[in-house]
Design a protein around this motif. Structure first.
Motif, mmCIF file in Angstrom:
data_model
loop_
_atom_site.group_PDB
_atom_site.id
_atom_site.type_symbol
_atom_site.label_atom_id
_atom_site.label_comp_id
_atom_site.label_asym_id
_atom_site.label_seq_id
_atom_site.Cartn_x
_atom_site.Cartn_y
_atom_site.Cartn_z
ATOM 1 N N ASP A 40 0.883 -1.175 0.000
ATOM 2 C CA ASP A 40 0.000 0.000 0.000
ATOM 3 C C ASP A 40 0.922 1.226 0.000
ATOM 4 N N THR A 41 1.155 1.812 -1.177
ATOM 5 C CA THR A 41 2.133 2.910 -1.233
ATOM 6 C C THR A 41 1.560 4.204 -0.656
ATOM 7 N N GLY A 42 0.222 4.326 -0.621
ATOM 8 C CA GLY A 42 -0.386 5.494 0.034
ATOM 9 C C GLY A 42 0.008 5.530 1.499
ATOM 10 N N ALA A 43 0.103 4.339 2.113
ATOM 11 C CA ALA A 43 0.498 4.277 3.533
ATOM 12 C C ALA A 43 1.908 4.836 3.714
ATOM 13 N N MET A 44 2.779 4.656 2.715
ATOM 14 C CA MET A 44 4.151 5.179 2.831
ATOM 15 C C MET A 44 4.143 6.715 2.760
ATOM 16 N N TYR A 45 3.321 7.285 1.850
ATOM 17 C CA TYR A 45 3.219 8.750 1.791
ATOM 18 C C TYR A 45 2.593 9.283 3.083
ATOM 19 N N ARG A 46 1.649 8.527 3.616
ATOM 20 C CA ARG A 46 1.034 8.932 4.884
ATOM 21 C C ARG A 46 2.055 8.857 6.026
ATOM 22 N N ALA A 47 2.887 7.799 6.027
ATOM 23 C CA ALA A 47 3.890 7.639 7.088
ATOM 24 C C ALA A 47 4.901 8.786 7.031
ATOM 25 N N VAL A 105 -1.370 15.099 3.386
ATOM 26 C CA VAL A 105 -0.580 14.131 2.615
ATOM 27 C C VAL A 105 -0.408 14.525 1.147
ATOM 28 N N SER A 106 -1.387 15.223 0.566
ATOM 29 C CA SER A 106 -1.230 15.619 -0.848
ATOM 30 C C SER A 106 -0.059 16.578 -1.013
ATOM 31 N N ALA A 107 0.090 17.509 -0.058
ATOM 32 C CA ALA A 107 1.195 18.482 -0.153
ATOM 33 C C ALA A 107 2.540 17.774 -0.051
ATOM 34 N N VAL A 108 2.647 16.849 0.892
ATOM 35 C CA VAL A 108 3.929 16.141 1.075
ATOM 36 C C VAL A 108 4.222 15.262 -0.138
ATOM 37 N N SER A 109 3.187 14.594 -0.656
ATOM 38 C CA SER A 109 3.441 13.655 -1.756
ATOM 39 C C SER A 109 3.688 14.366 -3.086
ATOM 40 N N ALA A 110 3.486 15.676 -3.123
ATOM 41 C CA ALA A 110 3.788 16.428 -4.359
ATOM 42 C C ALA A 110 5.268 16.829 -4.444
ATOM 43 N N VAL A 114 10.530 13.606 -2.022
ATOM 44 C CA VAL A 114 9.773 12.596 -1.269
ATOM 45 C C VAL A 114 9.462 11.425 -2.186
ATOM 46 N N ARG A 115 9.012 11.746 -3.389
ATOM 47 C CA ARG A 115 8.639 10.677 -4.327
ATOM 48 C C ARG A 115 9.864 9.836 -4.694
ATOM 49 N N ALA A 116 10.979 10.506 -4.950
ATOM 50 C CA ALA A 116 12.182 9.756 -5.349
ATOM 51 C C ALA A 116 12.565 8.760 -4.253
ATOM 52 N N GLY A 137 -1.434 2.308 -5.691
ATOM 53 C CA GLY A 137 -1.172 3.718 -5.418
ATOM 54 C C GLY A 137 -1.721 4.606 -6.516
ATOM 55 N N ARG A 138 -0.913 5.602 -6.907
ATOM 56 C CA ARG A 138 -1.349 6.539 -7.949
ATOM 57 C C ARG A 138 -0.456 6.462 -9.188
ATOM 58 N N ASP A 139 0.795 5.990 -9.003
ATOM 59 C CA ASP A 139 1.765 6.017 -10.105
ATOM 60 C C ASP A 139 2.479 4.677 -10.252
ATOM 61 N N MET A 140 1.810 3.607 -9.862
ATOM 62 C CA MET A 140 2.461 2.293 -9.921
ATOM 63 C C MET A 140 2.757 1.902 -11.376
ATOM 64 N N ARG A 188 -10.972 17.510 -3.007
ATOM 65 C CA ARG A 188 -9.774 18.345 -2.991
ATOM 66 C C ARG A 188 -8.523 17.492 -3.232
ATOM 67 N N ARG A 189 -8.463 16.323 -2.584
ATOM 68 C CA ARG A 189 -7.286 15.462 -2.755
ATOM 69 C C ARG A 189 -7.203 14.912 -4.174
ATOM 70 N N ASP A 190 -8.347 14.540 -4.728
ATOM 71 C CA ASP A 190 -8.350 14.037 -6.116
ATOM 72 C C ASP A 190 -7.789 15.087 -7.053
ATOM 73 N N ALA A 192 -5.822 17.625 -6.341
ATOM 74 C CA ALA A 192 -4.391 17.844 -6.093
ATOM 75 C C ALA A 192 -3.561 16.686 -6.650
ATOM 76 N N ASP A 193 -4.000 15.453 -6.427
ATOM 77 C CA ASP A 193 -3.218 14.286 -6.860
ATOM 78 C C ASP A 193 -3.178 14.171 -8.386
ATOM 79 N N SER A 194 -4.249 14.653 -9.046
ATOM 80 C CA SER A 194 -4.320 14.525 -10.507
ATOM 81 C C SER A 194 -3.613 15.659 -11.226
ATOM 82 N N SER A 195 -3.416 16.793 -10.541
ATOM 83 C CA SER A 195 -2.885 17.963 -11.254
ATOM 84 C C SER A 195 -1.443 18.287 -10.880
ATOM 85 N N ARG A 196 -0.842 17.539 -9.932
ATOM 86 C CA ARG A 196 0.526 17.891 -9.528
ATOM 87 C C ARG A 196 1.501 17.619 -10.687
ATOM 88 N N ALA A 197 2.666 18.318 -10.615
ATOM 89 C CA ALA A 197 3.623 18.233 -11.721
ATOM 90 C C ALA A 197 4.325 16.875 -11.758
HETATM 91 O O1 DC Z 1 -4.322 5.865 -1.090
HETATM 92 P P1 DC Z 1 -4.261 6.879 0.045
HETATM 93 O O2 DC Z 1 -5.483 7.741 0.152
HETATM 94 O O3 DC Z 1 -3.864 6.265 1.342
HETATM 95 O O4 DC Z 1 -3.057 7.846 -0.376
HETATM 96 C C1 DC Z 1 -2.680 8.915 0.435
HETATM 97 C C2 DC Z 1 -2.116 10.030 -0.418
HETATM 98 O O5 DC Z 1 -0.841 9.652 -0.921
HETATM 99 C C3 DC Z 1 -2.975 10.462 -1.603
HETATM 100 O O6 DC Z 1 -3.506 11.756 -1.379
HETATM 101 C C4 DC Z 1 -2.018 10.520 -2.764
HETATM 102 C C5 DC Z 1 -0.693 10.052 -2.258
HETATM 103 N N1 DC Z 1 -0.141 8.951 -3.029
HETATM 104 C C6 DC Z 1 0.701 9.267 -4.052
HETATM 105 O O7 DC Z 1 0.914 10.440 -4.335
HETATM 106 N N2 DC Z 1 1.299 8.271 -4.761
HETATM 107 C C7 DC Z 1 1.066 6.982 -4.465
HETATM 108 N N3 DC Z 1 1.686 6.039 -5.167
HETATM 109 C C8 DC Z 1 0.186 6.650 -3.411
HETATM 110 C C9 DC Z 1 -0.428 7.666 -2.714
#
Ligand code: DC
Length: 238
Positions: A40-47, A105-110, A114-116, A137-140, A188-190, A192-197
């Motif tokens: 669950d990669t979202g959990a890693m961005y949350r952590a 979490v959206s701000a941190v994951s942008a 952090v992503r690298a 996740g979002r970018d698997m 709001r999260r959708d 942000a997650d869809s429009s980040r660079a």
């Molecule tokens: O799936 P989730 O709601 O637990 O994800 C938390 C946040 O992490 C979500 O706002 C987007 C981000 N995320 C991401 O940017 N890339 C991923 N691979 C997984 C999650």
């Protein structure tokens, strides 16, 4: 395991989609059914976000986040029957689902650094998975595992996703005002997650679209398991 010990490249099933599409539940169930690991990669961005907040890093300042993001030791346990997540040895599986982390979490994951860092950890988990992994996740499919054995993009209408989340919260006795706030936060999260660079949420090339709006959970699990079996059955047969 040394890759030379494997008869073939590890099986990777990449599952992406927006919040509330049912990704986590479906991915975990598919992994358990097929005997694969689960990530669950979202959990890693949350952590990562939880650690930033606990250490008073200003999460609205991307430079501060970039400088700090190498510090926490984030470990994901990938057993589909009991996934775990720790930061510096502390179990954070509860606190990472709280409203403070969810709001930031959206701000941190942008932040690209952090992503690298987390992408490297995610690839490491796949390398260590004994039989292969279902990673969600979002970018698997687009960034982390572009060569995945199978790619799925799970989606559902905004209304269906909000209604599912609302039903879960109502069952827990959460009040209607909080449920309305949750729906606004989901939107709001959708956005942000869809429009980040860096690594926005997209349907990866080669990903199969599964719209879950009109399906039960069991139907989605069956559909995804069948898709994976079609593409990777010969690699994961016991
Ligand atoms: O799936 P989730 O709601 O637990 O994800 C938390 C946040 O992490 C979500 O706002 C987007 C981000 N995320 C991401 O940017 N890339 C991923 N691979 C997984 C999650």
């Amino acid at each position: 395991m040394d890759t030379a010990d494997r008869a073939h490249a590890p099986v990777v099933v990449a599952i992406d989609g927006p919040s509330g599409s049912g990704k986590s539940t479906v991915s975990r169930a598919v992994a358990a059914r097929l005997g694969l690991s689960f990530l669950d990669t979202g959990a890693m961005y949350r952590a990562m976000t939880w650690w930033m907040l606990a250490n008073e890093v200003d999460v609205t300042d991307p430079e501060a986040v970039a400088i700090a993001c190498g510090k926490p030791v984030i470990v994901s346990g990938t057993d589909a029957d009991g996934p775990t997540i720790t930061v510096d040895g502390q179990d954070v599986s509860g606190p990472i689902r709280g409203p403070e982390v969810t709001a930031q979490v959206s701000a941190v994951s942008a932040v690209p650094q952090v992503r690298a860092r987390l992408v490297e950890l995610q690839r490491g988990c796949a390398e260590l998975a004994p039989r292969g992994i279902v990673a969600e996740g979002r970018d698997m499919g687009s960034v982390v595992f572009p060569e995945a054995t199978a790619k799925i993009f799970l989606t559902a209408s905004g209304t269906a996703r909000s209604e599912r989340r609302a039903a879960e919260l109502r069952a827990k006795g959460v009040d209607e005002q909080t449920i309305a706030e949750m729906a606004a936060d989901l939107d709001r999260r959708d956005a942000a997650d869809s429009s980040r660079a860096t690594a926005p949420l997209v349907q990866a090339p080669g990903a199969v679209l599964v719209d879950t709006s009109e399906l039960t959970l069991q139907q989605v699990i069956d559909t995804v398991s069948d898709l994976v079996a079609q593409r990777a059955g010969h690699l994961i047969a016991a």
